[in-house]
Motif scaffolding. Structure first.
Motif, PDB file in Angstrom:
ATOM      1  N   ALA A   1      22.926  10.863  74.852  1.00 54.26           N
ATOM      2  CA  ALA A   1      21.649  11.411  75.312  1.00 54.26           C
ATOM      3  C   ALA A   1      21.766  12.873  75.697  1.00 54.26           C
ATOM      4  O   ALA A   1      20.762  13.527  75.937  1.00 54.26           O
ATOM      5  N   GLU A   2      23.005  13.385  75.772  1.00 54.93           N
ATOM      6  CA  GLU A   2      23.184  14.779  76.136  1.00 54.93           C
ATOM      7  C   GLU A   2      24.481  15.323  75.558  1.00 54.93           C
ATOM      8  O   GLU A   2      25.394  14.566  75.213  1.00 54.93           O
ATOM      9  N   LYS A   3      24.533  16.656  75.465  1.00 54.84           N
ATOM     10  CA  LYS A   3      25.716  17.333  74.927  1.00 54.84           C
ATOM     11  C   LYS A   3      25.778  18.736  75.516  1.00 54.84           C
ATOM     12  O   LYS A   3      24.759  19.392  75.713  1.00 54.84           O
ATOM     13  N   VAL A   4      27.002  19.207  75.753  1.00 54.92           N
ATOM     14  CA  VAL A   4      27.240  20.544  76.270  1.00 54.92           C
ATOM     15  C   VAL A   4      27.660  21.449  75.119  1.00 54.92           C
ATOM     16  O   VAL A   4      28.532  21.097  74.327  1.00 54.92           O
ATOM     17  N   CYS A   5      27.046  22.622  75.039  1.00 56.01           N
ATOM     18  CA  CYS A   5      27.440  23.603  74.032  1.00 56.01           C
ATOM     19  C   CYS A   5      28.851  24.101  74.367  1.00 56.01           C
ATOM     20  O   CYS A   5      29.103  24.524  75.503  1.00 56.01           O
ATOM     21  N   PRO A   6      29.779  24.069  73.397  1.00 57.67           N
ATOM     22  CA  PRO A   6      31.151  24.509  73.682  1.00 57.67           C
ATOM     23  C   PRO A   6      31.291  26.016  73.906  1.00 57.67           C
ATOM     24  O   PRO A   6      32.319  26.454  74.413  1.00 57.67           O
TER      25      PRO A   6
ATOM     26  N   CYS B   1      28.512  28.271  75.334  1.00 51.69           N
ATOM     27  CA  CYS B   1      27.797  28.797  76.510  1.00 51.69           C
ATOM     28  C   CYS B   1      27.667  27.790  77.648  1.00 51.69           C
ATOM     29  O   CYS B   1      27.130  28.116  78.699  1.00 51.69           O
ATOM     30  N   SER B   2      28.121  26.563  77.426  1.00 55.86           N
ATOM     31  CA  SER B   2      28.112  25.498  78.436  1.00 55.86           C
ATOM     32  C   SER B   2      26.718  25.039  78.842  1.00 55.86           C
ATOM     33  O   SER B   2      26.550  24.401  79.880  1.00 55.86           O
ATOM     34  N   THR B   3      25.709  25.341  78.026  1.00 57.17           N
ATOM     35  CA  THR B   3      24.372  24.812  78.281  1.00 57.17           C
ATOM     36  C   THR B   3      24.386  23.307  78.036  1.00 57.17           C
ATOM     37  O   THR B   3      24.894  22.850  77.018  1.00 57.17           O
ATOM     38  N   LEU B   4      23.834  22.549  78.967  1.00 60.54           N
ATOM     39  CA  LEU B   4      23.702  21.106  78.800  1.00 60.54           C
ATOM     40  C   LEU B   4      22.352  20.821  78.149  1.00 60.54           C
ATOM     41  O   LEU B   4      21.310  21.215  78.671  1.00 60.54           O
ATOM     42  N   TYR B   5      22.383  20.183  76.992  1.00 63.84           N
ATOM     43  CA  TYR B   5      21.166  19.764  76.291  1.00 63.84           C
ATOM     44  C   TYR B   5      20.985  18.269  76.508  1.00 63.84           C
ATOM     45  O   TYR B   5      21.931  17.495  76.322  1.00 63.84           O
ATOM     46  N   ARG B   6      19.771  17.873  76.895  1.00 60.42           N
ATOM     47  CA  ARG B   6      19.475  16.463  77.134  1.00 60.42           C
ATOM     48  C   ARG B   6      18.282  16.047  76.285  1.00 60.42           C
ATOM     49  O   ARG B   6      17.253  16.726  76.253  1.00 60.42           O
ATOM     50  N   LEU B   7      18.402  14.914  75.623  1.00 58.92           N
ATOM     51  CA  LEU B   7      17.330  14.385  74.782  1.00 58.92           C
ATOM     52  C   LEU B   7      16.190  13.864  75.643  1.00 58.92           C
ATOM     53  O   LEU B   7      16.396  13.100  76.584  1.00 58.92           O
ATOM     54  N   ASN B   8      14.983  14.306  75.306  1.00 57.29           N
ATOM     55  CA  ASN B   8      13.756  13.828  75.938  1.00 57.29           C
ATOM     56  C   ASN B   8      12.819  13.459  74.790  1.00 57.29           C
ATOM     57  O   ASN B   8      12.214  14.333  74.179  1.00 57.29           O
ATOM     58  N   ARG B   9      12.745  12.193  74.467  1.00 60.47           N
ATOM     59  CA  ARG B   9      12.001  11.738  73.288  1.00 60.47           C
ATOM     60  C   ARG B   9      10.498  12.001  73.371  1.00 60.47           C
ATOM     61  O   ARG B   9       9.802  11.890  72.374  1.00 60.47           O
ATOM     62  N   SER B  10       9.996  12.398  74.520  1.00 58.82           N
ATOM     63  CA  SER B  10       8.570  12.720  74.625  1.00 58.82           C
ATOM     64  C   SER B  10       8.262  14.141  74.138  1.00 58.82           C
ATOM     65  O   SER B  10       7.101  14.507  74.011  1.00 58.82           O
ATOM     66  N   LEU B  11       9.298  14.936  73.858  1.00 62.10           N
ATOM     67  CA  LEU B  11       9.109  16.306  73.391  1.00 62.10           C
ATOM     68  C   LEU B  11       9.104  16.378  71.871  1.00 62.10           C
ATOM     69  O   LEU B  11       9.835  15.641  71.211  1.00 62.10           O
ATOM     70  N   ALA B  12       8.319  17.300  71.332  1.00 62.10           N
ATOM     71  CA  ALA B  12       8.332  17.579  69.895  1.00 62.10           C
ATOM     72  C   ALA B  12       9.544  18.466  69.592  1.00 62.10           C
ATOM     73  O   ALA B  12      10.189  19.005  70.498  1.00 62.10           O
ATOM     74  N   ALA B  13       9.835  18.637  68.306  1.00 69.22           N
ATOM     75  CA  ALA B  13      10.995  19.435  67.894  1.00 69.22           C
ATOM     76  C   ALA B  13      10.904  20.886  68.336  1.00 69.22           C
ATOM     77  O   ALA B  13      11.923  21.554  68.498  1.00 69.22           O
ATOM     78  N   ASP B  14       9.692  21.385  68.560  1.00 69.90           N
ATOM     79  CA  ASP B  14       9.515  22.786  68.952  1.00 69.90           C
ATOM     80  C   ASP B  14       9.122  22.941  70.420  1.00 69.90           C
ATOM     81  O   ASP B  14       8.539  23.930  70.821  1.00 69.90           O
ATOM     82  N   GLU B  15       9.504  21.965  71.243  1.00 73.40           N
ATOM     83  CA  GLU B  15       9.230  22.015  72.681  1.00 73.40           C
ATOM     84  C   GLU B  15      10.534  21.897  73.457  1.00 73.40           C
ATOM     85  O   GLU B  15      11.460  21.208  73.020  1.00 73.40           O
ATOM     86  N   THR B  16      10.589  22.542  74.612  1.00 73.31           N
ATOM     87  CA  THR B  16      11.727  22.417  75.512  1.00 73.31           C
ATOM     88  C   THR B  16      11.235  22.375  76.955  1.00 73.31           C
ATOM     89  O   THR B  16      10.146  22.830  77.265  1.00 73.31           O
TER      90      THR B  16
END
Length: 81
Positions: free
Chosen positions: A47-52, A54-69
């Motif tokens: 459900a989440e991954k850290v960029c190797p 910049c260390s940004t943590l990305y978390r999946l939110n299935r309610s968002l569209a591909a062009d939303e954050t």
């Protein structure tokens, strides 16, 4: 050939967490000229991954569209295109 392109995300503001609505994406770090190598990330079954880079943590939110954050404004827009 794929019908859609892979979304690219940036983190100019240095957010510790960015929620996204896709499982495959590119992280560019900050906008150029302060970007890092544009790295492809795949959440797979996670459900989440850290960029190797910049260390940004990305978390999946299935309610968002591909062009939303969350927070808003983390979509990378290629100014040269």
């Amino acid at each position: 050939m794929a019908a859609t392109s892979t979304p690219h995300f940036q983190n100019d503001a240095g957010h510790p967490l960015i929620e996204i609505g896709v499982t495959e994406f590119m992280c560019v770090g900050a906008n150029p000229p302060f970007d890092h190598p544009h790295v492809f990330l795949d959440l797979g079954d996670d459900a989440e991954k850290v960029c190797p880079y910049c260390s940004t943590l990305y978390r999946l939110n299935r309610s968002l569209a591909a062009d939303e954050t969350i927070p808003a404004g983390c979509i990378f827009l290629d100014r040269a295109a």
